[in-house]
Scaffold this active site. Structure first.
Site, PDB file in Angstrom:
ATOM      1  N   GLY A   1       0.822  -1.201   0.000  1.00 36.68           N
ATOM      2  CA  GLY A   1       0.000   0.000   0.000  1.00 36.68           C
ATOM      3  C   GLY A   1       0.858   1.253   0.000  1.00 36.68           C
ATOM      4  O   GLY A   1       1.971   1.282  -0.547  1.00 36.68           O
ATOM      5  N   SER A   2       0.375   2.282   0.659  1.00 35.34           N
ATOM      6  CA  SER A   2       0.968   3.617   0.513  1.00 35.34           C
ATOM      7  C   SER A   2       2.346   3.787   1.131  1.00 35.34           C
ATOM      8  O   SER A   2       3.041   4.756   0.805  1.00 35.34           O
ATOM      9  CB  SER A   2       0.010   4.671   1.090  1.00 35.34           C
ATOM     10  OG  SER A   2      -1.183   4.709   0.329  1.00 35.34           O
ATOM     11  N   THR A   3       2.777   2.903   2.029  1.00 35.36           N
ATOM     12  CA  THR A   3       4.144   3.028   2.546  1.00 35.36           C
ATOM     13  C   THR A   3       5.161   2.845   1.428  1.00 35.36           C
ATOM     14  O   THR A   3       6.290   3.328   1.519  1.00 35.36           O
ATOM     15  CB  THR A   3       4.403   2.000   3.665  1.00 35.36           C
ATOM     16  OG1 THR A   3       4.095   0.691   3.183  1.00 35.36           O
ATOM     17  CG2 THR A   3       3.566   2.298   4.893  1.00 35.36           C
TER      18      THR A   3
END
Length: 639
Positions: free
Chosen positions: A287-289
């Site tokens: 995801g966004s990490t």
């Protein structure tokens, strides 16, 4: 003729005699040591004496695993004349059935262990066996492994089996150095196995295993496991994993998983619990990490600057498909720094498009994804990356915001540690040094290992400052710490199952570093399928990292600073409470201070006594309402 024949015969006899004498002399003088050794090998019987398995400590010398000596009963069946009588006497002492003991000591073998009742028994039982004075029954010593902190750092330590062999974790990875070398008690016996009279037993001492000093800090490990327990109690996830590292050296300071186990009683847990070290084994979409990688690559290649303008209508069109932003309607006009703060998917798809698949995937490779990190623990995964030839516009777009690829937590930690470390990727380390078990002198010291430079110092600095902005102004506000510059990134990723994303199943995560201007720590947490009304990394995972960083920075003596960005509050945000100075008070004074002032804080005590010698968080720290202040008690006031 007769004389000649007689002389010939005599000469032949003399030659034979001389040959016999020569052979006898050769056997008696030249071959004697070798023949004696061969004979002794035939007569010698050995009772093994186990070495003490090497001690494992944390970086500060706190013992995490050690061996205690435990008596074990061994039997030489050929020396036992009255087997039924021997079995009858041993069975009740060892809590074994008569039939089991009799069957064991009746085996046609040199030596048998009376297992399970006779292995690693108490000293009292050993005295009872010695008092029976039974022929062929001997008491030797074996090492019994102890883990004084129960399940602390269990997936790092692993455990050793009943035969002194490492089975998981460091116990397995470094089994050859930890187990040492066996000693023995030797005696001589005849062909029937009966001990020869007037022959002295020989004792050869075992060589104990080396002492392993890990990079783990037991105090920080305790902070991590406390927060993991809180996550489990509050959200009941399927799994959770967390790592804390020193970005400058690559040393792992803490690593924990849920479900956890206790090494001393590992048989009580399912195999997958102790065999799977989720923090290094688990592959999942980040995801966004993962956007940190895309941002670093775009800045390094000068494809964007943080002040560039971007308009987010709520989607980004790729190959005829509209890939939507997580925010319905989009974020509208924003800068690239706003894109990072808002975790805006369309903005990161633009970065990926500007980079192109060859460049983006080259940076993914440089940051260490798609391959094992080399951590000294068994069972590491390597993640799943697209084959470059199969990457089209859609795969490029989804990869740029962390979807469609799979990574491990340790890869995430080392990649972000590279940003914290000025652009240099380090190899993760869990071993600090090896020491001699007797003298405690250092045998081997592990030095930090730079894998490669990934981005420039300037790019790393820009990324760190962007991540600070995420925590102060964007989606990572719940990791903000008053007085410390924290940078980080949230992640909320759907879980794919059978080729499709499963509705309502998410892995939420947060990765953070502090202090941003000179990072001492990088911390990452991922929580699989938390049960909550709102499932977002910024809500569930960010506070976990914030709490661990707060306690760890205070423990390490990092001084608070007034520099850095101040947190921006919206009308919907809950403003924090300043923790009052409680350390140094008595318990009654603290109760009056806490409850009389109306502060919305919970109190948790550790230890016994009337005096508070320490508190966490420290005085002046700002925490959300309802937070817990931990008070450490003693019988005496702090000096």
């Amino acid at each position: 003729m007769i004389r000649k024949r007689l002389v010939i015969v005599l000469m032949a006899l003399a030659a034979v005699f001389l040959a016999l004498v020569g052979r006898l002399g050769y056997v008696q003088m030249i071959q004697a040591p070798w023949l004696t050794e061969q004979a002794e090998d035939l007569w010698r019987r050995n009772i093994p004496v186990e070495p003490k398995r090497g001690v494992i400590t944390d970086r500060n010398g706190e013992v995490l695993a050690y061996n205690g000596s435990a008596p074990t009963i061994v039997v030489i069946p050929s020396q036992v004349k009255d087997k039924p009588g021997t079995a009858k006497q041993l069975a009740p002492v060892l809590d074994m059935t008569y039939e089991k003991v009799l069957k064991t000591i009746s085996k046609r073998t040199l030596l048998v262990y009376l297992a399970p009742g006779g292995r690693k028994i108490t000293e009292e039982k050993a005295r009872q066996v010695r008092a029976l004075n039974l022929e062929g029954v001997h008491v030797t010593e074996e090492g019994k492994r102890y883990y004084p902190f129960d399940g602390l750092a269990a997936h790092i330590l692993g455990f050793a089996g009943v035969d002194n062999q490492g089975l998981t974790g460091l116990e397995r990875w470094y089994d050859d150095r930890l187990k040492g070398e066996r000693g023995r008690i030797s005696f001589f016996a005849n062909a029937k196995g009966q001990e020869m009279p007037q022959e002295n037993d020989e004792y050869v001492a075992p060589k104990n295993g080396e002492k392993l000093v890990t990079t783990i800090d037991a105090e920080i490990q305790t902070f991590v496991e406390r927060e993991m327990e809180n996550v489990v109690a509050q959200y009941n996830p399927d799994e959770a994993m967390m790592i804390v590292a020193d970005p400058k050296t690559g040393e792992i300071l803490a690593l924990a998983n849920y479900p956890n186990f206790k090494p001393a009683s590992y048989r009580s847990y399912p195999q997958e619990t102790y065999n799977r070290n989720l923090a290094i084994w688990k592959n999942f979409e980040p995801g966004s990490t993962f956007k940190i990688v895309t941002l670093a690559a775009a800045l390094e290649e000068k494809k964007i600057s943080l002040t560039d303008s971007f308009y987010d209508p709520g989607y980004y069109e790729v190959a005829g498909h509209k890939i939507r932003c997580w925010k319905a309607g989009g974020h509208g006009s924003e800068t690239m720094l706003d894109v990072v703060e808002n975790s805006c998917n369309p903005g990161f798809m633009l970065m990926g498009e500007k980079l192109g698949k060859e460049t983006l995937f080259s940076y993914i490779d440089k940051f260490g994804f798609g391959k094992k990190s080399g951590i000294e623990l068994p069972g590491e995964g390597k993640g799943v990356m697209f084959n470059l030839k199969n990457v089209g516009p859609l795969e490029l777009a989804t990869t740029s915001f962390g979807q469609g690829v799979a990574v491990t937590p340790i890869q995430q930690v080392m990649a972000v540690s590279a940003i914290a470390n000025g652009g240099k990727l380090m190899k993760p380390q869990v071993v600090k040094e090896w020491r001699d078990p007797d003298s405690d002198q250092v045998i081997e010291k592990m030095e930090p290992e730079v894998v490669r430079r990934v981005v420039s110092e300037n790019t790393a600095k820009q990324v760190r400052e962007s991540l600070e902005s995420v925590v102060a102004r964007g989606s990572g506000k719940n990791a903000y710490l008053e007085g410390f510059r924290v940078g980080g990134k949230t992640g909320t990723a759907q879980v794919a199952e059978n080729g499709a994303y499963k509705s309502g199943h998410y892995i939420v995560s947060f990765i953070g570093m502090a202090p941003v201007d000179n990072p001492r720590l990088v911390a990452y947490v991922a929580i699989n399928n938390p049960k909550a009304p709102l499932v977002f990394g910024g809500i569930i995972a960010a506070p976990v990292v914030g709490n661990v960083l707060a306690d760890s920075l205070h423990y390490l003596g990092v001084k608070p600073s007034t520099a850095g960005l101040k947190r921006e509050y919206m009308y919907t945000d809950i403003k924090p409470i300043e923790v009052p100075p409680i350390a140094g008070m008595t318990v009654k004074e603290a109760q009056k201070e806490m409850y009389g002032s109306g502060l919305q804080l919970k109190v948790e005590t550790t230890g016994k006594g009337d005096y508070i010698v320490e508190q966490q968080p420290h005085a002046g720290a700002k925490v959300p309402p309802g937070s817990t202040v931990r008070l450490y008690l003693s019988d005496k006031p702090s000096p």
